[in-house]
Design an enzyme around this catalytic site. Structure first.
Site, PDB file in Angstrom:
ATOM      1  CG  ASP A 104     -13.375 -11.854   7.656  1.00  0.00           C
ATOM      2  OD1 ASP A 104     -12.601 -12.200   8.570  1.00  0.00           O
ATOM      3  OD2 ASP A 104     -13.003 -11.263   6.627  1.00  0.00           O
ATOM      4  CE  LYS A 135      -5.244  -8.259   9.911  1.00  0.00           C
ATOM      5  NZ  LYS A 135      -6.446  -8.160   9.114  1.00  0.00           N
ATOM      6  CE1 TYR A 182      -8.622  -5.416   2.625  1.00  0.00           C
ATOM      7  CE2 TYR A 182      -8.399  -6.666   4.655  1.00  0.00           C
ATOM      8  CZ  TYR A 182      -7.888  -6.262   3.441  1.00  0.00           C
ATOM      9  OH  TYR A 182      -6.664  -6.719   3.013  1.00  0.00           O
ATOM     10  CE1 TYR A 206      -3.363  -2.852   0.925  1.00  0.00           C
ATOM     11  CE2 TYR A 206      -2.120  -3.126   2.960  1.00  0.00           C
ATOM     12  CZ  TYR A 206      -3.091  -3.565   2.079  1.00  0.00           C
ATOM     13  OH  TYR A 206      -3.786  -4.706   2.360  1.00  0.00           O
TER      14      TYR A 206
HETATM   15  C1  LIG Z   1      -6.810  -8.524   7.676  1.00  0.00           C
HETATM   16  C2  LIG Z   1      -8.104  -9.083   7.317  1.00  0.00           C
HETATM   17  C3  LIG Z   1      -8.237 -10.035   6.285  1.00  0.00           C
HETATM   18  C4  LIG Z   1      -7.058 -10.471   5.448  1.00  0.00           C
HETATM   19  O1  LIG Z   1      -6.072 -11.088   6.180  1.00  0.00           O
HETATM   20  P1  LIG Z   1      -4.596 -11.223   5.568  1.00  0.00           P
HETATM   21  O2  LIG Z   1      -3.874 -12.072   6.551  1.00  0.00           O
HETATM   22  O3  LIG Z   1      -4.043  -9.838   5.471  1.00  0.00           O
HETATM   23  O4  LIG Z   1      -4.716 -11.866   4.233  1.00  0.00           O
HETATM   24  C5  LIG Z   1      -9.496 -10.540   6.028  1.00  0.00           C
HETATM   25  N1  LIG Z   1     -10.576 -10.152   6.735  1.00  0.00           N
HETATM   26  C6  LIG Z   1     -10.494  -9.251   7.726  1.00  0.00           C
HETATM   27  C7  LIG Z   1     -11.711  -8.885   8.487  1.00  0.00           C
HETATM   28  C8  LIG Z   1      -9.256  -8.673   8.047  1.00  0.00           C
HETATM   29  O5  LIG Z   1      -9.185  -7.764   9.015  1.00  0.00           O
END
Ligand SMILES: *Cc1c(COP(=O)(O)O)cnc(C)c1O
Length: 414
Positions: free
Chosen positions: A235, A264, A141, A13
């Site tokens: 997610d 994460k 996202y 980015y």
């Molecule tokens: C960071 C994130 C992703 C992507 O994870 P990466 O390990 O960066 O591929 C997907 N969904 C959410 C909600 C996120 O915060």
């Protein structure tokens, strides 16, 4: 002219043409990042929300060292190992309902792709061949890969730039009002036969703008998904593992999705690890005499033993200190101290949920300048678009957190 240290590095980015002052981290401890020149920064975002218990936690370090002696890695195809067995059982126990079947990957984007693939194949295995689309929401996202970009907010996912290559998905407003709920029902009435799943970040849409919604909305989605025979995917890559004040965001709504994704903070910010966890009925949908009804996915480094050892230690840490109390304190302190920003004309909103504090501006004109100013206050905070946010580790001290909130106020008021 680019800095020589950056000669062979391509940053994420980042417009590399104007990036000329790399920040070189040397070591970390707790909520402190020490740079090569000795400068100490207080980390306000826990390395993209991963280091939930703080950096270099000795309990995690100890576990990973022991695992390193025994077996750093082994393929997961046809062979399993103790760290993965232990982690899958821990996750199944911690997650609500019968979210019991754990599929490991190494990044969040891939975990979401696996969830989407699972949902679509779940229907294909039943010969329901039209249910191939994923419904997602503005402000969402879900990752940076091609399939996940297609379910991100259209602006955030750069849909205009990639419009001819991204698969087309339906993205609609979150049904937060009576009118939007009706619009949502109308949409499903017309499109349910093509929808495999609804995909949402429960309670907080993170990288799409740190937007909050009420737990009720999740209950509404669960009911609609049941009514129209569509799967529900949460997610929780950002919200999972304590961030919103409960272990999982879905706990606050008492809603069990069909599939959940975690990453994460899963390994306590130590190693790359992600998981897609499905309920029993999803898993059972892949049991068959047909070989090709199996889930056809398998990242090379899936369930890496070192990463699983980190995650096992990190999950055990949730039982070793009162993280909920810590988050209650963090939440109260963020609310109190960030509210000072509300008196500034440039500030549109201040909001706090769990260990997430957000200062939303009307507009950030000079993002790079803002980042530089924050650094001059010796804090590591990464504003994006019109958002400055804090997502500290759950072990941050009151004094450290004050330094972060004060830096934001000072930078915005000068
Ligand atoms: C960071 C994130 C992703 C992507 O994870 P990466 O390990 O960066 O591929 C997907 N969904 C959410 C909600 C996120 O915060």
């Amino acid at each position: 002219m680019s800095h020589s240290m950056l000669k062979n590095i391509w940053l994420p980015y980042t417009q590399m043409q104007t990036c000329n002052s790399p920040i070189i981290a040397k070591k970390t401890q707790g909520s402190v990042i020490t740079l090569q020149d000795g400068t100490e920064l207080i980390d306000g975002i826990a390395s993209w929300w991963t280091a939930c218990h703080g950096y270099n936690h000795p309990y995690i370090a100890n576990h990973v060292q022991q695992q390193l002696q025994k077996m750093p890695h082994i393929m997961f195809g046809g062979i399993i190992h103790e760290p993965a067995i232990c982690l899958s059982q821990k996750l199944a126990k911690l997650l609500p309902g019968d979210l019991n079947k754990v599929f490991f990957t190494e990044s969040g984007s891939v975990a979401v792709e696996v969830a989407m693939k699972m949902a679509i194949q779940f229907w294909l295995n039943q010969s329901k061949i039209t249910k191939t689309k994923i419904l997602s929401f503005y402000g969402g996202y879900h990752g940076d890969t091609m399939a996940t970009m297609a379910v991100c907010d259209p602006e955030e996912g750069m849909h205009h730039l990639f419009k001819d290559v991204l698969p087309h998905q339906h993205i609609i407003p979150l049904p937060t009002t009576k009118e939007l709920k009706q619009q949502f029902r109308n949409f499903l009435e017309n499109h349910h036969h093509e929808m495999a799943a609804i995909l949402i970040e429960p309670l907080v849409q993170g990288a799409g703008g740190m937007l909050f919604h009420d737990p009720d909305l999740l209950l509404f989605l669960r009911r609609q998904a049941n009514h129209y025979n569509i799967l529900l995917i949460f997610d929780e890559i950002f919200t999972g593992l304590g961030r919103t004040g409960s272990l999982f965001a879905c706990n606050q709504a008492d809603v069990v999705p069909d599939i959940i994704t975690l990453s994460k903070a899963l390994s306590g910010g130590t190693m790359a690890l992600a998981a897609t966890i499905a309920r029993e009925h999803i898993f059972n949908g892949f049991l068959s005499e047909h070989e090709n009804h199996a889930l056809m996915h398998g990242p090379t480094f899936m369930a890496n033993p070192l990463a699983c050892a980190c995650a096992n230690a990190s999950l055990e840490l949730f039982n070793q200190y009162d993280w909920k109390i810590n988050i209650t304190h963090i939440e109260a302190q963020l609310s109190q101290e960030l509210s000072a920003c509300l008196q500034l004309d440039i500030v549109k909103d201040v909001r706090v949920k769990g260990a997430i504090g957000v200062v939303e501006l009307y507009k950030i004109d000079k993002l790079n300048l803002l980042k530089t100013k924050l650094l001059q206050h010796h804090v590591w905070i990464r504003p994006f678009r019109n958002i400055i946010y804090l997502t500290p580790s759950f072990t941050i001290t009151t004094a450290e957190l004050s330094k972060l909130t004060r830096a934001i106020f000072d930078v915005l008021s000068h």
